[in-house]
Write an enzyme that holds these catalytic residues in place. Sequence first.
Site, short mmCIF file in Angstrom:
data_model
loop_
_atom_site.label_atom_id
_atom_site.label_comp_id
_atom_site.label_asym_id
_atom_site.label_seq_id
_atom_site.Cartn_x
_atom_site.Cartn_y
_atom_site.Cartn_z
N ALA A 249 41.54 40.84 38.43
CA ALA A 249 41.92 40.41 37.07
C ALA A 249 40.88 40.76 36.00
CB ALA A 249 42.26 38.92 37.00
N ALA A 250 39.89 41.56 36.36
CA ALA A 250 38.92 41.98 35.33
C ALA A 250 39.64 42.79 34.25
CB ALA A 250 37.81 42.81 35.96
N GLY A 251 40.51 43.72 34.69
CA GLY A 251 41.26 44.54 33.73
C GLY A 251 42.23 43.68 32.91
N ASP A 252 42.82 42.68 33.54
CA ASP A 252 43.76 41.80 32.82
C ASP A 252 43.01 40.98 31.76
OD1 ASP A 252 45.74 42.69 34.54
OD2 ASP A 252 45.42 41.05 35.96
O1 RIB Z 1 45.35 42.55 38.25
C1 RIB Z 1 45.22 41.56 39.23
C2 RIB Z 1 46.56 41.10 39.71
O2 RIB Z 1 47.20 42.17 40.35
C3 RIB Z 1 46.51 40.00 40.74
O3 RIB Z 1 46.48 38.71 40.17
C4 RIB Z 1 47.73 40.27 41.59
O4 RIB Z 1 48.72 39.32 41.43
C5 RIB Z 1 48.20 41.66 41.19
O5 RIB Z 1 49.34 41.61 40.46
#
Ligand code: RIB
Length: 321
Positions: A249-252
Amino acid sequence: MGLITVIGSLNMDLVVRTPKMPQAGETLAGTEFHLIPGGKGANQSVAAARAGAPTRMVGRVGTDAFGPVLLDSLTAAGVGTSGVAALSEVTTGTATIVVEDSGENRIIVVAGANGQVSLNFINDQWPAIRQSDLILLQHEIPLSTVHHIIERAYAEGIRVMLNPAPIYSIPRGALAKVDTLILNEVEASALTGLKVTDLATARIVAATLTDLGVNTVLITLGSNGAILHNSHHELFQPAFKVEVVDTTAAGDTFTGGYAASILSGKQPPEALMYAAAASALAVTRLGAQTSIPSRDEVEAFMAAQTTKMNGSPMFKFNGGD
Ligand code: RIB
């Protein structure tokens, strides 16, 4: 401040920690197991909300035990969930994530309900979606839906930011209607066929994407930082140095943080620095939504880094205004 609508995936992440990845046919003893709310769309909505933006999520979950847990996580972060519907015929999306002690991860996603975010579903929800000032999209729902939303939002003058993860090709016509593209070096290479190996090649690839009609391109380069390219700015943001626990989730966190900052009226240099700092903090913690920091945490972190560096600017301009 305006409203961000994130249209995308919600997953329950099944997270296993292990000293190292098993080889094919090998059985290893892991050290931890966690169920953690995730999904690229949901993570980005949490990142935007924790950065202070009014944020709404649109997507689908199953009627199994995971769906309500994912909705509760969004609600706790301040994300509006009236656009998330539960479907009984499918399971909630899942991601099985194996995290090595080095922080590296491997992820297997089963789309489940995310695969049912159909054109009809979006069209039914459009009266609410069109109230948005910015729509944030990823590639974890059907691609035909993603492309349809891009076209429809463009026709109605709503800005679209796209994080094309996981990477699949994007029709030229749709790409040209994306306002901001946020992707990592692997995705940028796959999308353009030009390999990103360093800062210089990243700049060339970013310029190639803006030549195709995207207004602003951000390419994240992991521990080498991130770049931003548009007609006004060519920026380089070095990565903040932190101890890596888990890069999930770093990119998110980067994407949601950048979107929220831009929507709040920040200029690209400031928004880019916020995004980099938020994602640096995220990698110091385990999990997806559990790792995403609040604006207060990010601001305290940036202030501490500036003090550590004796007040010298962390931000480097490569041209631009
Ligand atoms: O970007 C991370 C996410 O990728 C995770 O939370 C997982 O669910 C996947 O979708």
